[in-house]
Motif scaffolding. Structure first.
Motif, PDB file in Angstrom:
ATOM      1  N   GLY A   1       4.459  10.859  -8.986  1.00 30.27           N
ATOM      2  CA  GLY A   1       5.143  10.006  -8.020  1.00 30.27           C
ATOM      3  C   GLY A   1       4.571   8.600  -8.000  1.00 30.27           C
ATOM      4  O   GLY A   1       5.314   7.610  -7.997  1.00 30.27           O
ATOM      5  N   LEU A   2       3.253   8.497  -7.990  1.00 24.32           N
ATOM      6  CA  LEU A   2       2.617   7.182  -8.015  1.00 24.32           C
ATOM      7  C   LEU A   2       2.962   6.448  -9.313  1.00 24.32           C
ATOM      8  O   LEU A   2       3.280   5.256  -9.293  1.00 24.32           O
ATOM      9  CB  LEU A   2       1.104   7.302  -7.857  1.00 24.32           C
ATOM     10  CG  LEU A   2       0.339   5.982  -7.926  1.00 24.32           C
ATOM     11  CD1 LEU A   2       0.787   5.018  -6.830  1.00 24.32           C
ATOM     12  CD2 LEU A   2      -1.165   6.239  -7.857  1.00 24.32           C
ATOM     13  N   HIS A   3       2.914   7.160 -10.424  1.00 18.69           N
ATOM     14  CA  HIS A   3       3.241   6.530 -11.713  1.00 18.69           C
ATOM     15  C   HIS A   3       4.672   5.989 -11.708  1.00 18.69           C
ATOM     16  O   HIS A   3       4.936   4.890 -12.228  1.00 18.69           O
ATOM     17  CB  HIS A   3       3.046   7.520 -12.861  1.00 18.69           C
ATOM     18  CG  HIS A   3       3.395   6.938 -14.184  1.00 18.69           C
ATOM     19  ND1 HIS A   3       2.653   5.933 -14.784  1.00 18.69           N
ATOM     20  CD2 HIS A   3       4.437   7.172 -15.023  1.00 18.69           C
ATOM     21  CE1 HIS A   3       3.222   5.599 -15.935  1.00 18.69           C
ATOM     22  NE2 HIS A   3       4.306   6.331 -16.091  1.00 18.69           N
TER      23      HIS A   3
ATOM     24  N   ASP B   1      -9.027  -0.444 -10.491  1.00 17.83           N
ATOM     25  CA  ASP B   1      -7.946  -1.210 -11.107  1.00 17.83           C
ATOM     26  C   ASP B   1      -7.300  -0.372 -12.205  1.00 17.83           C
ATOM     27  O   ASP B   1      -7.970   0.396 -12.884  1.00 17.83           O
ATOM     28  CB  ASP B   1      -8.496  -2.515 -11.703  1.00 17.83           C
ATOM     29  CG  ASP B   1      -7.411  -3.544 -11.995  1.00 17.83           C
ATOM     30  OD1 ASP B   1      -6.229  -3.289 -11.694  1.00 17.83           O
ATOM     31  OD2 ASP B   1      -7.753  -4.606 -12.529  1.00 17.83           O
ATOM     32  N   GLY B   2      -6.000  -0.525 -12.367  1.00 21.69           N
ATOM     33  CA  GLY B   2      -5.292   0.157 -13.441  1.00 21.69           C
ATOM     34  C   GLY B   2      -4.379   1.271 -12.980  1.00 21.69           C
ATOM     35  O   GLY B   2      -3.635   1.828 -13.787  1.00 21.69           O
ATOM     36  N   GLY B   3      -4.437   1.644 -11.702  1.00 26.00           N
ATOM     37  CA  GLY B   3      -3.505   2.621 -11.145  1.00 26.00           C
ATOM     38  C   GLY B   3      -3.611   3.999 -11.751  1.00 26.00           C
ATOM     39  O   GLY B   3      -4.659   4.420 -12.249  1.00 26.00           O
ATOM     40  N   SER B   4      -2.477   4.712 -11.710  1.00 29.09           N
ATOM     41  CA  SER B   4      -2.449   6.118 -12.124  1.00 29.09           C
ATOM     42  C   SER B   4      -2.813   6.309 -13.589  1.00 29.09           C
ATOM     43  O   SER B   4      -3.478   7.283 -13.943  1.00 29.09           O
ATOM     44  CB  SER B   4      -1.069   6.722 -11.839  1.00 29.09           C
ATOM     45  OG  SER B   4      -0.059   6.040 -12.558  1.00 29.09           O
ATOM     46  N   LYS B   5      -2.408   5.399 -14.451  1.00 31.75           N
ATOM     47  CA  LYS B   5      -2.721   5.526 -15.881  1.00 31.75           C
ATOM     48  C   LYS B   5      -4.216   5.412 -16.132  1.00 31.75           C
ATOM     49  O   LYS B   5      -4.783   6.149 -16.923  1.00 31.75           O
ATOM     50  CB  LYS B   5      -1.976   4.471 -16.699  1.00 31.75           C
ATOM     51  CG  LYS B   5      -0.531   4.791 -16.919  1.00 31.75           C
ATOM     52  CD  LYS B   5      -0.390   5.942 -17.880  1.00 31.75           C
ATOM     53  CE  LYS B   5       1.048   6.065 -18.312  1.00 31.75           C
ATOM     54  NZ  LYS B   5       1.314   7.331 -18.953  1.00 31.75           N
ATOM     55  N   ALA B   6      -4.867   4.483 -15.461  1.00 35.45           N
ATOM     56  CA  ALA B   6      -6.305   4.301 -15.650  1.00 35.45           C
ATOM     57  C   ALA B   6      -7.099   5.422 -14.992  1.00 35.45           C
ATOM     58  O   ALA B   6      -8.189   5.762 -15.449  1.00 35.45           O
ATOM     59  CB  ALA B   6      -6.742   2.952 -15.093  1.00 35.45           C
TER      60      ALA B   6
ATOM     61  N   THR C   1       0.845  -1.183   0.000  1.00 35.64           N
ATOM     62  CA  THR C   1       0.000   0.000   0.000  1.00 35.64           C
ATOM     63  C   THR C   1       0.881   1.234   0.000  1.00 35.64           C
ATOM     64  O   THR C   1       1.871   1.310   0.721  1.00 35.64           O
ATOM     65  CB  THR C   1      -0.912   0.027   1.243  1.00 35.64           C
ATOM     66  OG1 THR C   1      -1.608  -1.201   1.320  1.00 35.64           O
ATOM     67  CG2 THR C   1      -1.889   1.176   1.165  1.00 35.64           C
ATOM     68  N   ILE C   2       0.501   2.205  -0.822  1.00 35.10           N
ATOM     69  CA  ILE C   2       1.258   3.444  -0.956  1.00 35.10           C
ATOM     70  C   ILE C   2       0.362   4.593  -0.544  1.00 35.10           C
ATOM     71  O   ILE C   2      -0.734   4.752  -1.073  1.00 35.10           O
ATOM     72  CB  ILE C   2       1.707   3.647  -2.419  1.00 35.10           C
ATOM     73  CG1 ILE C   2       2.599   2.490  -2.856  1.00 35.10           C
ATOM     74  CG2 ILE C   2       2.400   4.998  -2.592  1.00 35.10           C
ATOM     75  CD1 ILE C   2       2.760   2.382  -4.347  1.00 35.10           C
ATOM     76  N   GLY C   3       0.811   5.386   0.396  1.00 34.01           N
ATOM     77  CA  GLY C   3       0.129   6.620   0.750  1.00 34.01           C
ATOM     78  C   GLY C   3       1.062   7.773   0.453  1.00 34.01           C
ATOM     79  O   GLY C   3       2.258   7.705   0.759  1.00 34.01           O
ATOM     80  N   ILE C   4       0.532   8.821  -0.170  1.00 38.62           N
ATOM     81  CA  ILE C   4       1.338  10.004  -0.496  1.00 38.62           C
ATOM     82  C   ILE C   4       0.494  11.236  -0.209  1.00 38.62           C
ATOM     83  O   ILE C   4      -0.683  11.276  -0.549  1.00 38.62           O
ATOM     84  CB  ILE C   4       1.762  10.042  -1.983  1.00 38.62           C
ATOM     85  CG1 ILE C   4       2.421   8.741  -2.438  1.00 38.62           C
ATOM     86  CG2 ILE C   4       2.691  11.234  -2.236  1.00 38.62           C
ATOM     87  CD1 ILE C   4       2.668   8.667  -3.947  1.00 38.62           C
ATOM     88  N   VAL C   5       1.112  12.240   0.402  1.00 40.52           N
ATOM     89  CA  VAL C   5       0.502  13.560   0.555  1.00 40.52           C
ATOM     90  C   VAL C   5       1.501  14.572   0.025  1.00 40.52           C
ATOM     91  O   VAL C   5       2.699  14.470   0.297  1.00 40.52           O
ATOM     92  CB  VAL C   5       0.158  13.879   2.026  1.00 40.52           C
ATOM     93  CG1 VAL C   5      -0.339  15.304   2.171  1.00 40.52           C
ATOM     94  CG2 VAL C   5      -0.880  12.921   2.569  1.00 40.52           C
ATOM     95  N   ALA C   6       1.001  15.532  -0.735  1.00 44.21           N
ATOM     96  CA  ALA C   6       1.867  16.593  -1.258  1.00 44.21           C
ATOM     97  C   ALA C   6       1.213  17.944  -1.007  1.00 44.21           C
ATOM     98  O   ALA C   6      -0.004  18.087  -1.110  1.00 44.21           O
ATOM     99  CB  ALA C   6       2.117  16.399  -2.751  1.00 44.21           C
TER     100      ALA C   6
ATOM    101  N   GLY D   1      -0.475  -0.626  -8.890  1.00 49.56           N
ATOM    102  CA  GLY D   1      -1.149  -0.474 -10.175  1.00 49.56           C
ATOM    103  C   GLY D   1      -2.603  -0.907 -10.142  1.00 49.56           C
ATOM    104  O   GLY D   1      -3.197  -1.152 -11.183  1.00 49.56           O
ATOM    105  N   GLY D   2      -3.171  -0.971  -8.951  1.00 49.50           N
ATOM    106  CA  GLY D   2      -4.566  -1.365  -8.814  1.00 49.50           C
ATOM    107  C   GLY D   2      -5.439  -0.177  -8.478  1.00 49.50           C
ATOM    108  O   GLY D   2      -5.556   0.759  -9.268  1.00 49.50           O
TER     109      GLY D   2
END
Length: 153
Positions: A19-21, A53-58, A2-7, A32-33
């Motif tokens: 960053g996620l990509h 599903d598909g992550g940042s691209k989707a 699991t990835i958590g990011i705050v900017a 990528g989900g």
């Protein structure tokens, strides 16, 4: 994983999605989900986006929507696909207060029915510094499968 990011800062939305990509492109594992994202705009609006599903691209394709891309406070959480709905529960956010995202299951509800991340946000709203709010919630529920990232406006 699991990835958590705050900017926080100019064009935080563009940075956080990039960053996620980068993680999805270079990392391995449960990535990528699903993605759940919350953005607080300068004019006081809460914008959300999510995908199972598909992550940042989707989520956005190649173009982050301008309002999200230019937002100055943005948080996300992402991992493998098909997480419990609604995905918006993974991030607690409120204009004028801040954003709380995290790791694993920050939306877990505790005895009084409130989600852990919402409890952190409520403590921030009452005036606690984000770190103090996180520390208090972890001390109250040390065995929960959750970690937190919190940033105030």
């Amino acid at each position: 994983m699991t990835i958590g990011i705050v900017a926080f800062g100019p064009n935080a939305g563009v940075g956080i999605v990039a960053g996620l990509h980068t993680v999805e492109t270079n990392g391995r594992g449960a990535i990528g989900g699903f993605v759940s994202l919350a953005a607080l705009t300068e004019d006081g609006r809460l914008l959300r986006a999510s995908i199972q599903d598909g992550g940042s691209k989707a989520l956005f394709g190649t173009d982050v929507p301008t309002e999200i891309g230019q937002a100055k406070l943005v948080g996300l959480i992402s991992s493998g696909p098909n997480r419990p709905e609604p995905l918006s529960d993974f991030i607690a956010a409120e204009p004028g207060v801040g954003i709380v995202t995290g790791h694993r299951m920050p939306q877990t509800r505790v005895d009084d029915g409130i989600a852990l991340n919402a409890l952190v946000l409520a403590k921030m709203k009452s005036g606690l510094h984000p770190q103090a709010a996180v520390d208090q919630v972890i001390a109250m529920y040390p065995d929960m499968d959750a970690g937190f990232l919190a940033c105030s406006t």
